[in-house]
Design an enzyme around this catalytic site. Structure first.
Site, PDB file in Angstrom:
ATOM      1  N   GLY A  13       0.820  -1.202   0.000  1.00  0.00           N
ATOM      2  CA  GLY A  13       0.000   0.000   0.000  1.00  0.00           C
ATOM      3  C   GLY A  13       0.849   1.246   0.000  1.00  0.00           C
ATOM      4  CG  ASP A  53      -5.761  -8.242  -4.724  1.00  0.00           C
ATOM      5  OD1 ASP A  53      -5.731  -7.916  -3.513  1.00  0.00           O
ATOM      6  OD2 ASP A  53      -6.800  -8.614  -5.305  1.00  0.00           O
ATOM      7  CB  VAL A  54      -2.114  -7.548   0.006  1.00  0.00           C
ATOM      8  CG1 VAL A  54      -0.937  -6.656  -0.355  1.00  0.00           C
ATOM      9  CG2 VAL A  54      -3.333  -6.730   0.421  1.00  0.00           C
ATOM     10  CE1 TYR A 144      -8.977   0.596   8.095  1.00  0.00           C
ATOM     11  CE2 TYR A 144      -9.349   1.630  10.225  1.00  0.00           C
ATOM     12  CZ  TYR A 144      -8.553   1.430   9.116  1.00  0.00           C
ATOM     13  OH  TYR A 144      -7.339   2.056   9.014  1.00  0.00           O
ATOM     14  CB  ALA A 145     -13.317  -1.678  14.495  1.00  0.00           C
ATOM     15  CB  ALA A 147      -9.703  -5.694   9.528  1.00  0.00           C
ATOM     16  CE  LYS A 148      -6.198  -1.112   9.516  1.00  0.00           C
ATOM     17  NZ  LYS A 148      -4.943  -1.375   8.774  1.00  0.00           N
TER      18      LYS A 148
END
Length: 242
Positions: A13, A53-54, A144-145, A147-148
């Protein structure tokens, strides 16, 4: 003499924001940097550009093997690639949940699994992944939360598994950093980036938002031998916010 002389660093990224700042910082200290992004960045800036693409496990392994062969090794991995698809839970499409988890969490797994093959063989390596203050919970960011927060647990576990091979694994969790991603969040709630930053600054003890370069400096520390006895940690970079 730089802290990363003779080292090959992969930054995912890395076309913009924190990733680009990190690539520049590592290169300025002597690293040969593989600038990895979804599409091969028109700007490689501090290093050589690679498209990947990761979230694609096979593509990541192929790209990392190519990087190690072409650049002469793989010593540092910075997992920065990430996306947002913000929405309240009851309105969040399943596809948006899946895409954020696939890029932000599974993408880290894919990159670490590919990188550790090279690092274990040389019995040395540094891995730094990007978590977020959102890991503590943030309205409209269930995907998102999650994943993080997962990155923090993954970091702790990988430090245990990879430590015997001389590999340090850590994470950073930025608060509000002025990037294109936070600008997009501002637009989502109907504010300008400047207005959004001002609101965040009011809640921050240091009285301002952070910059990508400030995050990059901490990543560089954790990726260097200055942090040789630091592993399994998540360091919050948020100006003292709680």
């Amino acid at each position: 003499m730089g802290r990363f002389d003779g080292k090959v660093a992969v930054v995912t990224g890395a076309a913009q924001g924190i990733g680009a700042a990190t690539a520049r910082r590592l290169a300025s200290e002597g690293a040969t940097v593989a600038v990895v992004d979804l599409k091969e960045p028109a700007w490689a800036g501090a290093g050589r550009a690679y498209a990947c693409d990761v979230s694609d496990h096979a593509a990541v392994r192929e790209a990392f093997d190519r990087i190690a062969e072409e650049l002469g090794g793989l010593h540092v991995l910075v997992n920065n690639a990430g996306i947002t698809r913000d929405n309240l839970l009851y309105k969040m499409p399943k596809a948006d949940w899946d895409s954020v988890l696939e890029v932000n969490l599974t993408g880290v797994f894919n990159c670490v699994q590919a990188a550790q093959r090279h690092m274990v063989a040389q019995r040395h390596g540094k891995i730094v992944s990007l978590s977020s203050r959102s890991a503590l919970g943030n309205r409209g960011q269930a995907n998102y939360a999650a994943a993080k927060a997962g990155i923090q647990a993954l970091t702790s576990t990988l430090a245990i598994e990879l430590g015997p091979y001389g590999i340090n694994v850590n994470a950073v969790a930025p608060g509000y950093i002025a990037t294109a991603m936070t600008a997009a969040t501002a637009e989502r709630i109907g504010a300008s980036p400047a207005e959004h930053q001002a609101m965040a600054a009011e809640r921050t003890p240091l009285g301002r938002v952070g910059t990508p370069e400030e995050v990059a400096s901490v990543i560089a520390f954790l990726a260097s031998e200055d942090a040789s006895y630091v592993s399994g940690q998540t360091l919050y970079i948020n100006g003292g916010a709680r």
